[in-house]
Design an enzyme around this catalytic site. Structure first.
Site, PDB file in Angstrom:
ATOM      1  CB  SER A  35      -0.939   0.012   1.214  1.00  0.00           C
ATOM      2  OG  SER A  35      -0.204  -0.166   2.418  1.00  0.00           O
ATOM      3  CG  ASP A 316      -5.863   4.064   6.587  1.00  0.00           C
ATOM      4  OD1 ASP A 316      -4.680   3.938   6.969  1.00  0.00           O
ATOM      5  OD2 ASP A 316      -6.305   3.450   5.585  1.00  0.00           O
ATOM      6  CG  HIS A 319      -2.421   2.728   4.684  1.00  0.00           C
ATOM      7  ND1 HIS A 319      -3.672   2.181   4.898  1.00  0.00           N
ATOM      8  CD2 HIS A 319      -1.663   1.755   4.128  1.00  0.00           C
ATOM      9  CE1 HIS A 319      -3.671   0.922   4.474  1.00  0.00           C
ATOM     10  NE2 HIS A 319      -2.474   0.640   4.001  1.00  0.00           N
TER      11      HIS A 319
END
Length: 354
Positions: A35, A316, A319
Site C-alpha cells: 500500500s 487511517d 497508512h
C-alpha cells in the site's frame, strides 16, 4: 527512535530540499510492493476485499478515490513527480483499458504493479485476494516476454520495491497459525526478497531502490491486537521490523557484486518517518474509529475524520497521510546517508555511472 535519530530527521526535514527534476534519460518507473505504492491495482481487482475505492480516500489531492490508501499521493507518486514523469497507472487499470481498446499500448513512463495488503509471503492476506509480490513479478515478466515493454527501456528505468510490513503485522495476529520463530519468519521473508531481486535483474532491471520497513509497530491498527499497547508503539513488532531491515540492507549492499551492472540503494524508511515535525498528532489516525482510530477503516460506517489531515502522521488505521509520504519522499529523494544509502534517489535517477 533515539534522540540523535530524531534530531537528524528534524534537521533534514526542516532544511530546504532541492527537488530538481532529473535528466529525461530516465524513461520510466516500475513499482512493486504494497500500500505504500499501490495506485489502484486492488480497486481494479474486484475479487479483492482490501479496498480504498470510496470516500474520503483521495480527498486531499485527487478529490476522489483512486484506490490509493491515503488522502492523496503515495511515495511512488512523489518520486515520479520529482523525476518529472507522469504518475504511473496501475497494471490492472492499464490492462483493462487495452482489452477495451481505449488504450493501444502500455505507456512509456512505467507501470505500477503494487497491491495493498500484499507481502513477500504468499499466505499474507491471501483470504483478501491481494496480489502477492510473486504474482506482481509474473505480470511484469509476461509483458517483457510479450515484448510489451522494450528491453532497452527496462535497463534505463528505475525499479522501486517495498514490501514486508503486512507479513510482520500478520505474524502478531491472534489467529496466526505459523509455528516459525520470529527469526525464522524473517528468514522466510528474506528468501523471497532474494528471489525477487534475482527475477527483476534477469528481466533487465539495473537501477533498483529497495525500501526498508517503517515502524509498523506504531500504526493505529495495533489497537486490534490483544497484546499490543495503545499508549506507545508495539515494541516486539518494531524489533522484528528492525531485524528484517538490518538483514535487508546487507542484501542490498551486495547487489552490485552479485549482479554485474546493477546499482542499488537502500531506503531507510524507518529513519525517514518525520517524528513530531509539524504534526499535532503522531499516534491516532486522522480517519477511522475506536481506540487510536485503529479499530475501524476510514470511510466505513461510523468512521470519524479529523479537520486537517496535514496535522496527523497517520491517515487511517494503517497508512500515513499524504503529508507524511511527502516528507518521507523528500528524504529519500535527496537525503543524506542516514536516510538512503549509498546515495539518494536523485543521484540514482540522474546518473548511471558512479
Amino acid at each position: 527512535m533515539s534522540s540523535m535519530d530524531l534530531l537528524v530527521t528534524l534537521l533534514l526535514l526542516a532544511s530546504p530540499v532541492a527537488l530538481a527534476k532529473s535528466s529525461p534519460s530516465l524513461p520510466a518507473i516500475f513499482t512493486f510492493g504494497d500500500s505504500i505504492f499501490d495506485a489502484g491495482n486492488n480497486h481494479f481487482n474486484k475479487n479483492c476485499t482490501a479496498q480504498a475505492d470510496f470516500p474520503p480516500y483521495g480527498s486531499s489531492f485527487f478529490h476522489q478515490p483512486t484506490g490509493r490508501f491515503t488522502n492523496g499521493r503515495t511515495v511512488a507518486d512523489f518520486i515520479s513527480q520529482f523525476i518529472g514523469l507522469p504518475l504511473q497507472k496501475s497494471f490492472l487499470e492499464l490492462q483493462i483499458q487495452i482489452l477495451n481498446r481505449t488504450l493501444k499500448r502500455f505507456p512509456s513512463n512505467g507501470i505500477n504493479f503494487a497491491s495493498a495488503g500484499s507481502g513477500f509471503l504468499l499466505d499474507t492476506n491471501k483470504d483478501m485476494r491481494v496480489t502477492p509480490i510473486q504474482t506482481q513479478l509474473q505480470q511484469f515478466q509476461t509483458l517483457v516476454e510479450q515484448n510489451k515493454i522494450e528491453k532497452s527501456v527496462i535497463q534505463e528505468s528505475l525499479f522501486l520495491l517495498e514490501s514486508g510490513s503486512n507479513d510482520i503485522f500478520n505474524y502478531f495476529l491472534p489467529f496466526q497459525t505459523t509455528t516459525l520463530s520470529p527469526d525464522d519468519y524473517v528468514d522466510s521473508m528474506l528468501t523471497q526478497v532474494n528471489k525477487t531481486i534475482d527475477q527483476i535483474y534477469k528481466l533487465g532491471a539495473r537501477r533498483i531502490a529497495i525500501f526498508s520497513l517503517g515502524p509498523v509497530g506504531c500504526v493505529p491498527a495495533r489497537a486490534l491486537l490483544p497484546n499490543a499497547p495503545t499508549n506507545k508503539c508495539f515494541g516486539k513488532m518494531n524489533v522484528m521490523a528492525k531485524k528484517y531491515n538490518r538483514r535487508l540492507e546487507d542484501i542490498v549492499n551486495i547487489i552490485p557484486t552479485n549482479y554485474p551492472g546493477a546499482i542499488a540503494v537502500f531506503g531507510a524508511v524507518f529513519q525517514t518517518y518525520p517524528a513530531r515535525y509539524g504534526f499535532s498528532d503522531v499516534l491516532n489516525a486522522c480517519c477511522g474509529g475506536g481506540t487510536l482510530g485503529g479499530l475501524k477503516q476510514c470511510g466505513r460506517e461510523g468512521y470519524k475524520i479529523c479537520n486537517n489531515p496535514n496535522e496527523f502522521m497517520f491517515w487511517d488505521f494503517y497508512h500515513p497521510t499524504e503529508r507524511t509520504y511527502h516528507l518521507m519522499s523528500k528524504a529519500l529523494w535527496n537525503g543524506n546517508e542516514n536516510k538512503i544509502r549509498p546515495f539518494n534517489l536523485m543521484a540514482l535517477a540522474t546518473n548511471f555511472t558512479f
